[in-house]
Motif scaffolding. Sequence first.
Motif, PDB file in Angstrom:
ATOM      1  N   PRO A  98      38.530  42.271  36.387  1.00 50.28           N
ATOM      2  CA  PRO A  98      37.309  42.789  37.014  1.00 50.28           C
ATOM      3  C   PRO A  98      36.814  41.758  38.022  1.00 50.28           C
ATOM      4  CG  PRO A  98      36.796  41.804  34.879  1.00 50.28           C
ATOM      5  CD  PRO A  98      38.251  41.551  35.146  1.00 50.28           C
ATOM      6  N   THR A 101      32.255  41.456  30.195  1.00 44.27           N
ATOM      7  CA  THR A 101      30.800  41.512  30.322  1.00 44.27           C
ATOM      8  C   THR A 101      30.344  42.672  31.191  1.00 44.27           C
ATOM      9  OG1 THR A 101      28.871  40.160  30.761  1.00 44.27           O
ATOM     10  CG2 THR A 101      30.673  39.919  32.334  1.00 44.27           C
ATOM     11  N   ARG A 102      31.159  43.027  32.179  1.00 45.39           N
ATOM     12  CA  ARG A 102      30.765  44.104  33.089  1.00 45.39           C
ATOM     13  C   ARG A 102      30.827  45.468  32.421  1.00 45.39           C
ATOM     14  NH1 ARG A 102      33.215  40.001  35.268  1.00 45.39           N
ATOM     15  NH2 ARG A 102      32.657  39.171  37.304  1.00 45.39           N
ATOM     16  N   ARG A 127      29.014  34.802  26.359  1.00 47.50           N
ATOM     17  CA  ARG A 127      29.807  34.206  27.441  1.00 47.50           C
ATOM     18  C   ARG A 127      28.941  33.739  28.596  1.00 47.50           C
ATOM     19  NH1 ARG A 127      28.911  36.237  32.129  1.00 47.50           N
ATOM     20  NH2 ARG A 127      31.059  36.350  32.849  1.00 47.50           N
TER      21      ARG A 127
HETATM   22  C1  PEP Z   1      37.635  36.958  31.407  1.00 48.26           C
HETATM   23  O1  PEP Z   1      37.630  36.762  30.169  1.00 48.26           O
HETATM   24  O2  PEP Z   1      38.495  36.517  32.173  1.00 48.26           O
HETATM   25  C2  PEP Z   1      36.484  37.675  31.993  1.00 48.26           C
HETATM   26  C3  PEP Z   1      36.573  38.324  33.154  1.00 48.26           C
HETATM   27  O3  PEP Z   1      35.388  37.571  31.226  1.00 48.26           O
HETATM   28  P1  PEP Z   1      33.903  38.111  31.442  1.00 48.26           P
HETATM   29  O4  PEP Z   1      33.984  39.581  31.247  1.00 48.26           O
HETATM   30  O5  PEP Z   1      33.130  37.407  30.359  1.00 48.26           O
HETATM   31  O6  PEP Z   1      33.465  37.715  32.837  1.00 48.26           O
END
Ligand code: PEP
Length: 345
Positions: free
Chosen positions: A135, A188-189, A245
């Motif tokens: 993402p 997270t998104r 996170r």
């Molecule tokens: C990831 O774990 O690489 C990541 C994109 O995490 P987050 O969704 O916490 O930004």
Amino acid sequence: MIIPKTSKLNEKQLQEVEAIASDFECSILEIQGRNRCVYAILGDEGREVMFKRIAGLPFIAKVDMIESPYKLMDRRSGLSDHRVRVGKTEVGKDKPFIIAGPCTIDPANPNFYLESAHALKEAGVDALRGGVWKPRTNPYSFQGDNHSLSIILQAREETGLPIDIEVMDSEQLKLALEAKVDVVQVGTRNAQNYRLLKEIGQLTAGSNTAVLLKRGRHMASPTEFIASAEYIVAEGNPNVMLCPRGTTPPLEGYRNHPDESITPLLKNRTWAPVVVDPSHSVGHADFVPACSLAAIAYGADGLCIESHIQPAKGIGDDPKQAILPQKVKELVGACTEVWKNRYLP
Ligand code: PEP
Ligand code: MN
């Protein structure tokens, strides 16, 4: 929620419960915990007569009417003795559960991923992470590649370690589940993408697949965070790990606002293990070790750390925030020491 006297209702007993529920236009969902099954009542639960009739059945231990926005995730729920396993390891049992690996798998250079995986196995981690589909805030940045799935599968094959990958939609979820990934990560998104959360719950119900659910970056409150997990559990998969996170706006100098301190709050409210991601929280390799130790001191059951054998040659977040596998090895030891001395309420 219905808790039977035995570890599981037999078919006839389940039919009896279902028949009562259907008189009240409700249905029953079986949720397979590690040690026992519990049964959620779906529909308008505010019907006292229904509760009384079910509670009166000779094979029912109790019917819980927990007033909580997250009945199944609540510490007082019948799932409170549920333990999440990834592969053969119970998360948070005797030592911190460590997931580590590059942010993003580079499909053009599979050896970086494979060498990182072997070095991390040697470092003593419990599972490998690696972004297949990414993402990205910038639509022109590398978005991931289906081919990377075969690279992480090869790493699992060679190291014997379970694997964790993020999925962002139905199609990716199906590919990940066909490949039998051990941990499905919700980033997270998508932390409040309820349709995706439900679909993950439905397609992994009754399986051993675990879900690493990140906290919504816009400061999702503990209630919102746990309620997101409830969507997955309420579809039949209780193998959920909560992953703080960092949130936005960032603390100046860090990538996000570190939020490992939310751990005791989460553990006070829910039985689910907490696996903190220090890498996205602080966003700089130099600060990741301190954040990791802090998370364990706060009572986290584990960590999800970005690590790469040659961070400068990595892609995605790796050049700025991946730490070397050797550092992970040191952290496994240091975190285990903190773990032994942590203060749990
Ligand atoms: C990831 O774990 O690489 C990541 C994109 O995490 P987050 O969704 O916490 O930004
Ligand atoms: Mn990343």
